[in-house]
Write an enzyme that holds these catalytic residues in place. Structure first.
Site, PDB file in Angstrom:
ATOM      1  N   VAL A 197       0.984  -1.078  -0.069  1.00  0.00           N
ATOM      2  CA  VAL A 197      -0.067   0.019  -0.191  1.00  0.00           C
ATOM      3  C   VAL A 197       1.015   1.353  -0.111  1.00  0.00           C
ATOM      4  O   VAL A 197       0.512   2.239  -0.606  1.00  0.00           O
ATOM      5  CB  VAL A 197      -0.845  -0.068   0.953  1.00  0.00           C
ATOM      6  CG1 VAL A 197      -1.761   1.495   1.202  1.00  0.00           C
ATOM      7  CG2 VAL A 197      -1.897  -1.220   1.234  1.00  0.00           C
ATOM      8  N   GLU A 215       6.340   4.650   6.644  1.00  0.00           N
ATOM      9  CA  GLU A 215       6.584   3.874   7.714  1.00  0.00           C
ATOM     10  C   GLU A 215       6.142   2.660   7.482  1.00  0.00           C
ATOM     11  O   GLU A 215       4.873   1.938   7.624  1.00  0.00           O
ATOM     12  CB  GLU A 215       6.197   4.282   9.060  1.00  0.00           C
ATOM     13  CG  GLU A 215       6.600   5.660   9.380  1.00  0.00           C
ATOM     14  CD  GLU A 215       7.904   5.830  10.087  1.00  0.00           C
ATOM     15  OE1 GLU A 215       8.654   4.500  10.156  1.00  0.00           O
ATOM     16  OE2 GLU A 215       8.425   6.700  10.186  1.00  0.00           O
ATOM     17  N   CYS A 249       5.155  -4.182  13.524  1.00  0.00           N
ATOM     18  CA  CYS A 249       6.123  -3.900  12.518  1.00  0.00           C
ATOM     19  C   CYS A 249       7.475  -4.356  13.071  1.00  0.00           C
ATOM     20  O   CYS A 249       8.453  -4.588  12.113  1.00  0.00           O
ATOM     21  CB  CYS A 249       5.755  -2.599  12.111  1.00  0.00           C
ATOM     22  SG  CYS A 249       6.151  -1.474  13.284  1.00  0.00           S
TER      23      CYS A 249
END
Ligand code: NAD
Length: 468
Positions: A197, A215, A249
């Site tokens: 994305v 990020e 993440c």
């Protein structure tokens, strides 16, 4: 759904743009006031936020408070403490060509910024960047994740309680809403989410030449050498991998363990994971059925390859409980090594020497973080020098995120641009270079036309002397 073709939405965004323009002239105290209001709302409504985190992801309150609330409050505290200093012009001494001038860098707000957030830490990753943007003096549109709908509604409620709608506006919805927002010419887009994305966001932003911070995620490796304190490493790996059910993440995606400590490390990770994460009532759930099925399929593919799961707790589709899984004797070619796992499955791969570990790390796209458990400086230095990642954390995992003085972000496919503290302030500011020339004779005026042979000789002589 919102649409930037909808005249009401367009008008709202244009009103925010106009407000952003007027916010440039506000004193720093106005920015601080907004941040204090935000801080107070968070403290007063903590239990509502906790309930939202539990409703969307089954997050235990202590995990939510210690990671999400704590980091947002710390971000706000750091900004409030340092803002006067950060926002002050920085004097730059003149270089030779401009001797006699006065120069400085001024930090001005970028204008109207868009923050697009993911679902895994839905409060922290929406409100943290929003605080940085407000600290830098911007108006902000926030698009929380549709996969954490209760928290998204809570963030919208918070924004309308704390700010006027032309300062901060929360736009709720999914990918269609996000796509629509991206057509508007924001002054900065701060995106947190997947690399796939992220690349869409970047190409949409390119249409308006809007700067972006991405990020993103990826496969953060964790290397454990034979000089490491094995039990301590195992405990820290288990905590950072299985907290939030691996949907982090900066969780270690896979472990590379040196031959000599391989079996003991796997045993201890299993021991700690069992001890700390076997109570389903204090363990985060997988966010959606789609992600649950993705993880089940991934595990199934590994089993078909003959990979052994040495820890394999219950997985219940009904309430998306996916217990920690530890995989042993995994090959670098396994299906699990293709994409970011983003769930509680931990593959442990064996390596024989440091060069092999470095080569495995370098075979993957550059990671958000590299974790090294080692007591030998030679090893940590070698790993850091021969690999590239957004951050390195030695003898622990994920701790760099909690240090508000360390710029946070990725490199290559794990993203670019930096967040947190001063780095976050700079991200949302335009660093404007200002130079004030003196009157009368200047360095530059010595070289004004007419271009005589004498001037040329002098210049050549000067350069030969100065740059020798
Ligand atoms: P995602 O990329 O699917 O979604 C992120 C946001 O983008 C959501 O708000 C979503 O509505 C929006 N979106 C989705 N598709 C879009 C499109 N086509 N166009 C525009 N917007 C779109 O990510 P996610 O599943 O919410 O989060 C997981 C990913 O985020 C993982 O890869 C993880 O590593 C990464 N992540 C990175 C960080 C970091 O700080 N680097 C932090 C958390 C998560």
């Amino acid at each position: 759904m919102i649409s930037t073709e909808d005249p009401d939405v367009l008008t709202a965004l244009r009103t925010m743009q106009a407000k952003a323009l007027s916010m440039r002239n506000e004193p720093i105290t106005a920015r601080k006031k907004r941040l204090r209001t935000l801080k107070r709302w968070i403290l007063d409504n903590q239990s509502e936020l906790e309930r939202a985190a539990a409703a969307d992801l089954g997050k235990p309150a202590i995990e939510f408070i210690s990671i999400e609330i704590f980091n947002v409050l710390e971000e706000i505290r750091t900004i409030l403490k340092n803002l006067n200093h950060w926002a002050s012009p920085v004097y730059v001494p003149p270089s030779f060509a401009v001797l006699g001038t006065y120069s400085e860098i001024r930090y001005e707000p970028k204008g109207l910024c868009l923050v697009i957030a993911p679902w895994n830490f839905p409060f922290l990753l929406a409100v943290g960047p929003m605080a940085s943007a407000l600290g830098a003096g911007n108006a902000v549109v926030v698009k929380p994740s549709e996969l954490a709908p209760t928290m998204s509604a809570c963030i919208a409620k918070m924004a309308s309680a704390c700010f006027s709608p032309d300062e901060v506006r929360v736009v709720e919805g999914g990918l269609e809403v996000s796509k629509q927002l991206l057509t508007f010419p924001f002054d900065h887009i701060f995106f947190t989410g997947s690399p796939a994305v992220g690349s869409i966001v970047m190409s949409e932003a390119a249409r308006n030449l809007t700067p972006v911070t991405l990020e993103l995620g990826g496969k953060s490796p964790c290397v454990v050498t034979s000089s490491a304190r094995v039990d301590e490493a195992a405990l820290r790996i288990a905590v950072s991998k299985f907290t939030n059910a691996g949907q982090t993440c900066i969780a270690p995606d896979y472990v590379l363990a040196e031959d000599k400590v391989y079996d003991r490390l796997v045993d201890r990770i299993v021991f700690h994971a069992r001890k700390l994460f076997s109570n389903p009532s204090t363990y985060t759930r997988i966010v959606s059925d789609r992600h649950f099925t993705r993880l089940v399929d991934l595990l199934q593919a590994c089993r078909q390859e003959g990979v052994v799961a040495v820890l394999d707790g219950p997985a219940e589709a009904r309430d998306r409980l996916f217990s920690p899984v530890v995989l042993k004797n995994v090959s670098v070619d396994s299906a699990i090594m293709r994409d970011e796992i983003f769930g509680p499955i931990l593959p442990v791969i064996r390596f024989h020497d440091l060069a092999e570990a470095e080569s495995i790390v370098n075979h993957q796209p550059r990671a958000l973080a590299l974790y090294i458990f080692s007591d030998a400086r030679r090893e940590t230095e070698s790993l850091m020098a021969s690999t590239s990642s957004g951050a390195v954390c030695i003898n622990d995992c994920a701790m760099h995120f909690f240090h508000s003085g360390l710029p946070f972000g990725g490199v290559g496919r794990s993203g670019f641009g930096r967040a947190h503290g001063h780095a976050g302030f700079v991200t949302f500011s335009n660093e404007k270079s200002v130079i004030r020339q003196r009157h009368g004779l200047t360095g530059a005026s010595l070289l004004y036309p007419p271009h005589t042979a004498r001037k040329q000789r002098l210049l050549t002589k000067f350069m030969a002397l100065f740059y020798r």
